[in-house]
Design an enzyme around this catalytic site. Sequence first.
Site, PDB file in Angstrom:
ATOM      1  CG  ASP A  93      -9.229   3.128   4.084  1.00  0.00           C
ATOM      2  OD1 ASP A  93      -8.991   2.900   5.286  1.00  0.00           O
ATOM      3  OD2 ASP A  93      -9.923   2.373   3.367  1.00  0.00           O
ATOM      4  CB  VAL A  94      -3.210   5.000   2.324  1.00  0.00           C
ATOM      5  CG1 VAL A  94      -3.062   3.557   1.819  1.00  0.00           C
ATOM      6  CG2 VAL A  94      -2.108   5.876   1.768  1.00  0.00           C
ATOM      7  CG  ASP A  95      -7.763   2.342  -0.483  1.00  0.00           C
ATOM      8  OD1 ASP A  95      -8.001   3.047   0.523  1.00  0.00           O
ATOM      9  OD2 ASP A  95      -8.482   1.370  -0.806  1.00  0.00           O
ATOM     10  CD  GLU A 143     -17.136  -0.293   7.061  1.00  0.00           C
ATOM     11  OE1 GLU A 143     -16.599   0.608   6.403  1.00  0.00           O
ATOM     12  OE2 GLU A 143     -17.759  -1.245   6.547  1.00  0.00           O
ATOM     13  CE1 TYR A 146      -3.452  -2.726   0.117  1.00  0.00           C
ATOM     14  CE2 TYR A 146      -4.707  -0.761   0.664  1.00  0.00           C
ATOM     15  CZ  TYR A 146      -4.661  -2.071   0.243  1.00  0.00           C
ATOM     16  OH  TYR A 146      -5.836  -2.730  -0.052  1.00  0.00           O
TER      17      TYR A 146
HETATM   18  C1  4GW Z   1      -6.144  -7.648   1.101  1.00  0.00           C
HETATM   19  O1  4GW Z   1      -5.284  -8.341   0.644  1.00  0.00           O
HETATM   20  C2  4GW Z   1      -5.829  -6.424   1.825  1.00  0.00           C
HETATM   21  S1  4GW Z   1      -4.318  -5.809   1.972  1.00  0.00           S
HETATM   22  C3  4GW Z   1      -6.731  -5.665   2.474  1.00  0.00           C
HETATM   23  C4  4GW Z   1      -6.164  -4.542   3.089  1.00  0.00           C
HETATM   24  C5  4GW Z   1      -4.823  -4.486   2.917  1.00  0.00           C
HETATM   25  C6  4GW Z   1      -3.963  -3.419   3.414  1.00  0.00           C
HETATM   26  C7  4GW Z   1      -4.503  -2.337   4.015  1.00  0.00           C
HETATM   27  C8  4GW Z   1      -2.534  -3.469   3.228  1.00  0.00           C
HETATM   28  O2  4GW Z   1      -1.947  -4.420   2.717  1.00  0.00           O
HETATM   29  N1  4GW Z   1      -1.777  -2.417   3.658  1.00  0.00           N
HETATM   30  C9  4GW Z   1      -2.363  -1.327   4.243  1.00  0.00           C
HETATM   31  O3  4GW Z   1      -1.657  -0.378   4.595  1.00  0.00           O
HETATM   32  N2  4GW Z   1      -3.717  -1.309   4.452  1.00  0.00           N
HETATM   33  C10 4GW Z   1      -4.294  -0.123   5.122  1.00  0.00           C
HETATM   34  O4  4GW Z   1      -5.606  -0.402   5.570  1.00  0.00           O
HETATM   35  C11 4GW Z   1      -4.409   1.032   4.127  1.00  0.00           C
HETATM   36  O5  4GW Z   1      -4.275   2.254   4.802  1.00  0.00           O
HETATM   37  C12 4GW Z   1      -5.810   0.851   3.620  1.00  0.00           C
HETATM   38  O6  4GW Z   1      -6.326   2.019   3.035  1.00  0.00           O
HETATM   39  C13 4GW Z   1      -6.543   0.434   4.887  1.00  0.00           C
HETATM   40  C14 4GW Z   1      -7.851  -0.319   4.670  1.00  0.00           C
HETATM   41  O7  4GW Z   1      -7.709  -1.324   3.682  1.00  0.00           O
HETATM   42  P1  4GW Z   1      -8.410  -1.170   2.276  1.00  0.00           P
HETATM   43  O8  4GW Z   1      -8.261   0.248   1.841  1.00  0.00           O
HETATM   44  O9  4GW Z   1      -7.864  -2.189   1.337  1.00  0.00           O
HETATM   45  O10 4GW Z   1      -9.910  -1.476   2.621  1.00  0.00           O
HETATM   46  P2  4GW Z   1     -11.143  -1.128   1.651  1.00  0.00           P
HETATM   47  O11 4GW Z   1     -11.039  -2.039   0.441  1.00  0.00           O
HETATM   48  O12 4GW Z   1     -12.346  -1.398   2.497  1.00  0.00           O
HETATM   49  O13 4GW Z   1     -11.054   0.313   1.241  1.00  0.00           O
HETATM   50 MN    MN Z   2      -9.671   1.766   1.329  1.00  0.00          MN
END
Ligand code: 4GW
Ligand code: MN
Length: 362
Positions: free
Chosen positions: A221-223, A313, A136
Amino acid sequence: MRIFSKTLSNPRRLLFCLCAGLLLSWFTLKGTGLHANLDLLCQLHRILSTEADLLSQHSNSTGTNSHLSHLKDVKLPRILYTKSDVFNPQRTDVLTVTPWLAPIVWHGTFNRHILNTQFHQIDVRVGLTVFAIKKYTRFLNTFIESAEKFFMVGHKVNYYVFTDRVNEIPNFTFAKGRRLVVLEVPAYERWQDVTMRRMEMIRDFSIKRFVKEVDYLACVDVDMVFLDEVGVEILSNVFGALHPGFFEKSRNEFTYERRPQSSAYIPVELGDFYFAGGYFGGVIEEVIKLTNYCHNAMMADKQQNIEALWQDESYLNRYFLSHKPTKILSPEYIWNNYYGSPAVVKTKRFLGIDKIYDEVRF
Ligand code: 4GW
Ligand code: MN
């Protein structure tokens, strides 16, 4: 009478009485003067603070106890704007206040200029926490660069980047009063733990560090990418954001944790909104309370071999059920194009980036 005539006939006594009288009246006058001053100061204080919690929080964070200490160098800036009209609400298509009187922040409901003036008066310091664990780190560039364009522009910001890959953090140039702080943390093996452990790490660094450096935290979140302004209108004692997939849904459609064994359990007849896990914040003390609750609840569940449906969450939603947020951000603040472009969403301020799962999964 006798004492009076005796006093008059004795010049030394007369002098003494005159001095005592003068002193007494001087103190009385000074007393009233001080009182009037205090009243005036209190009145000014009320006028100047739109959010009482804001000022008290700042005074705590600067190590002073008195609210009045802010008034040492009060400025009275003149701001011109159109007067509000009681019969002409700016939004009638959406709920803009909760039953517990927390504002719901939608485009068109606030004046950024007024808010900026208020928050500049207390020289607010904002911390933005973000996790870039494992792959990430690739999201950081867009995240920080867009934040420099749109996040708290003109205010003091510390970006707190939690990462296990310190040497993958790029260099950035920042506007005045803004900087990046890299915090090295462990990477958990399971992705669920990567997202859930954010609560524990935010709690620990808040106690250790953030409380000394910033007044408010926003934890996101960072994404994501900032596409429009996200400013001081988000700040409040404790805030959350409406999940873009659920703001139009009814209670029974919320994906709360429904198993009674879990500490994140919410029965179908309860719940106000469905909050997004990727956006919460508040004053440091409130963030500590929130993250500490969520972390402990997760640990209690872990002991019983249970993990809530949507990890952090779900626990966040359980916390907000009992500790109502003092401000709620509309889904403009955490949009995802997966949910299209409904008419009520006038701007997408902070947008999820489409992930190619194969590229970021581990
Ligand atoms: C599945 O393989 C993963 S990897 C799900 C979360 C992962 C992840 C998340 C990661 O490998 N590294 C990381 O830094 N994160 C942090 O958790 C990052 O800040 C990310 O924005 C936050 C939440 O995960 P996400 O954004 O993937 O969750 P959604 O899909 O709900 O936005
Ligand atoms: Mn996210």
